[in-house]
Motif scaffolding. Structure first.
Motif, short mmCIF file in Angstrom:
data_model
loop_
_atom_site.label_atom_id
_atom_site.label_comp_id
_atom_site.label_asym_id
_atom_site.label_seq_id
_atom_site.Cartn_x
_atom_site.Cartn_y
_atom_site.Cartn_z
N GLU A 235 0.84 -1.20 0.00
CA GLU A 235 0.00 0.00 0.00
C GLU A 235 0.88 1.25 0.00
N ALA A 236 1.99 1.17 0.71
CA ALA A 236 2.91 2.31 0.77
C ALA A 236 4.35 1.83 0.65
N CYS A 237 5.17 2.66 0.00
CA CYS A 237 6.60 2.38 -0.09
C CYS A 237 7.32 3.71 0.09
N THR A 238 8.06 3.82 1.16
CA THR A 238 8.74 5.08 1.47
C THR A 238 10.24 4.85 1.48
N VAL A 239 10.96 5.75 0.84
CA VAL A 239 12.41 5.71 0.90
C VAL A 239 12.81 6.41 2.19
N PHE A 240 13.50 5.69 3.04
CA PHE A 240 13.93 6.25 4.32
C PHE A 240 15.43 6.50 4.25
N VAL A 241 15.83 7.73 4.47
CA VAL A 241 17.24 8.10 4.38
C VAL A 241 17.68 8.72 5.69
N CYS A 242 18.84 8.33 6.15
CA CYS A 242 19.42 9.01 7.32
C CYS A 242 20.85 9.41 6.97
N LYS A 243 21.10 10.71 7.03
CA LYS A 243 22.42 11.22 6.67
C LYS A 243 23.20 11.54 7.93
N VAL A 244 24.40 11.00 8.01
CA VAL A 244 25.22 11.18 9.20
C VAL A 244 26.53 11.83 8.79
N ASN A 245 26.81 13.00 9.32
CA ASN A 245 28.06 13.68 8.96
C ASN A 245 29.13 13.52 10.01
N ASP A 246 28.71 13.29 11.24
CA ASP A 246 29.66 13.16 12.34
C ASP A 246 30.18 11.72 12.37
N GLU A 247 31.45 11.57 12.00
CA GLU A 247 32.09 10.26 11.94
C GLU A 247 31.90 9.48 13.25
N PRO A 365 18.27 25.42 -8.51
CA PRO A 365 19.70 25.07 -8.58
C PRO A 365 19.89 23.65 -9.11
N ALA A 366 20.95 23.47 -9.85
CA ALA A 366 21.22 22.17 -10.47
C ALA A 366 21.24 21.05 -9.43
N ARG A 367 21.76 21.35 -8.25
CA ARG A 367 21.88 20.31 -7.25
C ARG A 367 20.51 19.78 -6.82
N LEU A 368 19.52 20.67 -6.78
CA LEU A 368 18.19 20.22 -6.41
C LEU A 368 17.61 19.31 -7.49
N HIS A 369 17.87 19.67 -8.75
CA HIS A 369 17.42 18.79 -9.83
C HIS A 369 18.08 17.41 -9.71
N ALA A 370 19.37 17.43 -9.41
CA ALA A 370 20.10 16.17 -9.25
C ALA A 370 19.52 15.38 -8.08
N ASP A 371 19.22 16.07 -7.01
CA ASP A 371 18.64 15.42 -5.84
C ASP A 371 17.32 14.75 -6.20
N LEU A 372 16.51 15.48 -6.94
CA LEU A 372 15.21 14.96 -7.34
C LEU A 372 15.37 13.72 -8.20
N GLU A 373 16.30 13.82 -9.13
CA GLU A 373 16.52 12.69 -10.03
C GLU A 373 17.00 11.48 -9.24
N SER A 374 17.89 11.73 -8.32
CA SER A 374 18.42 10.64 -7.52
C SER A 374 17.32 10.03 -6.63
N ALA A 375 16.47 10.89 -6.07
CA ALA A 375 15.38 10.38 -5.24
C ALA A 375 14.43 9.53 -6.07
N SER A 376 14.16 10.00 -7.27
CA SER A 376 13.25 9.28 -8.16
C SER A 376 13.83 7.90 -8.50
N GLU A 377 15.14 7.88 -8.81
CA GLU A 377 15.80 6.60 -9.13
C GLU A 377 15.77 5.65 -7.94
#
Lengths: 550, 550
Positions: A235-247, A365-377
């Motif tokens: 019924e639902a499929c969600t991409v779950f992302v967690c970004k961690v910058n602190d090593e 900005p180009a980066r947002l387009h890239a982000d969108l494309e990457s999210a879509s993929e």
């Protein structure tokens, strides 16, 4: 031509070729230089000598091929589509073998939406099954891997591959194999062997010992058909992302992931990727500013991350299920990851809205387009659509081409090797592995790209990708040494690869204890009395007197 | 004593016994009549002749036993604790075998809470592991089956058993087997064979073919150790029950269950039980009012249901996970079961409150007390506590004793046989199976008790239990015929048993196609050159000249 063949004219590749030509349609047997060379190429140095390529279209032809091979004692190396990138593509584990190319056996024999399985032949590609299912309404999804749209499903399952959905662990997601033994005889595994064809496709087992898993990562039989299990469209499929910058947060991230996996919160197989792995999907080695003999400096790496908005570590997981459950699971995951990293979720609704906005705001900005494309993929991939995007990572150091050009890694002369050890999925183990491998890659001047798939809660499968410029011989040499050192380092940490490249198989089975080696040689003889099926592939074979050289 | 033995004094059971006595401590070798008879008993008619019982305490003794057995060519039948109820308990698949009783090898070698596994020997019981885990804080749970507290865990895993938690499908919940081959040599499976002991306990595979599953339902080796996977104690565990009284709703119930399984809503393995199966846990055959030669009439059956508040069909499933997820899953399950049946959920909190009330209101109707007790047992079982309750069902037609008396089914002379076909888990298939079996049981005058475990979403494992009065020879005869007819009926529906009783194994392997039979004979030879391990058990063996008779 070897001496044996001059003496024993009824044996050897020449005799076999003559008999195969006689027994099979014209277009099955190919020994022209071009075809042979095409199947001997890899994405790393060694090119393997291929004696001929056989391209059957049905199981009866496979049986005939094996009967003749068996009588002539010629080694035959079965491939599905040969897109085993970074592990040797189509190349035989033994020089001079005949490649049994099953790519023309590409029928989807049955699809059952209710019980969620498809019976397919080895030549069926990820794209083909996905499209066939979509054409019937898309009620069930296949599980897709990053090997690209044209990769074989059966081939991946038989190499213990994995993907992203709740059906990601391929070794447990099939039943009912049909296979040809070394002497050409046909067997069916499991319940189908007793004539119970329907349950044979939906249940493992027998009754009696499970042969199915003996045909994974082995050389015991030529698999010509299997029922692969599908996943009903949630019924639902969600991409779950967690970004961690602190090593310093890496151990906490890993501990949270394991808990979330045991809890069934991250229902798909979560992938944990370091910065280089994600950057490899977005861009290529910056030859204009960086030195390929030393690799990127820490400063360049950090700047590259900032440029692409990529985190030091990224957790990517699909959360699949009914809406009420997915919402609850997202809440739970957010709770456990609080203070660890930045969580974002993407679902189809959100993506559609964002894409709609982007269409009308072309100055985004180009980066947002890239982000969108990457999210879509990502969403496509996690929904079983085998997009080509992940293959881009193998082109990281390619100077002229990228995966989107529609080429293939072999024609494009991509330099890519993978090593893939299994590690205990604890914060401590992940850190130790990461640090050891990072140091080695730095020493050899390569960017250390890593994903760890938390395929079952208690372990992770690491994929370390070394990509290099194949036109540069010195770099290739460094890549080879680097991979060897990485393998040794993993081994010192108690970690063995979950999957082997064709070039490493002989070394591996030489490490087996004698008792097990002798046992498996006898098992090999039971399935394949002449040891002609893929000698040297995963399992030991006694191949001293095979007639492989031509 | 057979003629061979008089001639070849170095072979046969007598020679082996003499050598075993010489090589092993005094208490290992037992051939007194009492011990032999105890291991030859079943819960159904045939008593099997046992030549001797060997009770080793360590793997070195097992190796020595097998070396001697191999040299003397004596068939040896390994058992873990011999509590394989309804499938032959400890009895060998071949008359005159020596029973290798591993119950004294009962060490829990390692427990790892973080990665959730325990390394155990075959003699470890369900109760023993549960208590050991509880004593360390109960952070991880084992999966419990209904075979009772004293049943072996390894034995159940090796017979492809199943339980109730998210780790219910035992064939996929272990790694790292240590086993002794027919000639006494020791092997380790998977990564441990390469010395990678840690990942060997948490990952299946090799690299290379998976031998593990070849040791399930087979006779290839004597398993002496394995790592069984545990389940971290969830934040919440709720017993989810759906009672369906309207027979016409059965297909809808099954369809909803399959969907809920694919959705990961019912996270434990759901059991669907008919009325007789639940009644068997609550009461016994009403000899004062009903006729055991015809079984209960429809009216008596309905009245019995009303008396105990039992539904025509009961779905029982554990829902495990973090609280927020369990709540969401209960909501989802309620939604899909709306209009199908009456849903109730029980968790620890609720149960504690109810028990507290019950303690202070002693005049509560007996049925409510029984309900509370049953709910408490269910919750225990679903939490990995191997309660004895489910064994009560086997005592249904016993005239004097019940499981709670603390006896065991063999000493109590319980009459019990089980058949357990795999069926596609669809409404249609369940109805067809139910109707066919119901008619047969009625014809033979037995109450048809059925559970179907929806172990993986796409199939169900049926357990049809025929219980009878062993003191009544005619009834035993009817039970045997009834089980045969049930097996035939299942087969006509395309359903084969997932597990076999020792008495049915030879017939089963005789049905294998010749190619597969020959293949497995050769595989058997590879593992066990003399075919002395459990000849006839699941896999074919060539046993014409074994020295089994004494």
């Amino acid at each position: 031509m070897s001496t044996q063949q001059t003496i024993e004219t009824t044996q050897g590749a020449d005799a076999a070729l003559w008999r195969w030509r006689e027994a099979l349609p014209d277009d099955v047997v190919r020994d022209d230089a071009e075809t042979r060379q095409a199947r001997g190429r890899t994405t790393f140095c060694p090119t393997v000598e291929v004696a001929a390529v056989l391209r059957p279209t049905c199981v009866e032809q496979v049986q005939r091929i094996m009967q003749i091979a068996s009588e002539c004692r010629v080694p035959v190396y079965p491939i599905s589509r040969g897109q085993n990138w970074g592990y040797g593509s189509a190349t035989p584990s033994r020089e001079g073998s005949v490649v049994l190319d099953l790519s023309r056996m590409n029928r989807i024999i049955e699809i059952d939406e209710k019980l969620a399985y498809a019976v397919i032949e080895p030549g069926v590609t990820q794209r083909q099954l996905y499209e066939a299912l979509q054409a019937r309404g898309g009620d069930v999804w296949p599980d897709a891997t990053g090997a690209g749209p044209n990769a074989s499903i059966v081939g991946n399952f038989l190499d213990r591959g994995f993907g992203h959905t709740p059906a990601a662990d391929h070794q447990n997601q099939f039943a009912g194999i049909e296979a040809v033994l070394g002497n050409g005889e046909l067997i069916r595994t499991g319940y189908a062997s007793l004539g119970a064809n329907r349950i044979g496709k939906i249940a493992r087992g027998g009754p009696g010992a499970g042969i199915d898993t003996m045909l994974i990562q082995s050389n015991l039989a030529v698999v010509t058909r299997m029922a692969v299990w599908l996943y009903p469209r949630p019924e639902a499929c969600t991409v779950f992302v967690c970004k961690v910058n602190d090593e310093a947060k890496l151990p906490a991230l890993v501990e949270a992931m394991r808990k979330l996996r045991f809890e069934g919160v991250l229902t798909g197989a979560p992938h944990l990727a370091n910065d280089y792995r994600v950057l490899g999907l977005r861009d290529r080695f910056p030859y204009d500013t960086a030195d390929p003999t030393t690799g990127l400096t820490d400063e360049q790496r950090a700047a590259f991350r900032r440029q692409h908005g990529v985190a030091r570590w990224t957790l990517l997981a699909g959360i699949y299920g009914p809406k009420v459950q997915v919402r609850a699971n997202i809440r739970r995951a957010r709770t456990l990851l609080r203070g660890v990293g930045k969580v974002l979720t993407i679902n189809e609704d959100l993506l559609n809205k964002a894409q709609w906005v982007a269409r009308f705001v072309p100055m985004l900005p180009a980066r947002l387009h890239a982000d969108l494309e990457s999210a879509s993929e990502m969403l496509q991939m996690l929904s079983g659509d085998p997009v080509a995007g992940p293959m881009q990572a193998a082109y990281w150091r390619h100077r002229t081409r990228c995966a989107a050009d529609g080429g293939d890694p072999l024609s494009d002369r991509v330099g890519y090797r993978g090593i893939s050890p299994v590690i205990p999925f604890t914060g401590e183990d992940v850190v130790a592995f990461d640090q050891a491998c990072e140091a080695i890659c730095k020493k050899f001047g390569f960017e250390f790209a890593l994903t760890i798939t938390n395929l079952v809660p208690r372990h992770g499968i690491c994929v370390v990708s070394i990509t290099y410029d194949r036109e540069n011989e010195a770099e290739e040499q460094r890549a080879i040494e680097c991979v060897d050192k990485l393998t040794d380092a993993a081994r010192r940490l108690g970690c063995e690869p979950y999957r082997l490249p064709t070039w490493g198989m002989a070394a591996q089975s030489a490490r087996w204890p004698t008792t097990l080696r002798d046992l498996m040689l006898n098992v090999k003889t039971a399935f394949d009395p002449q040891h002609i099926i893929a000698p040297g592939r995963y399992l030991p074979s006694e191949m001293s007197d095979l007639k492989s050289q031509i």
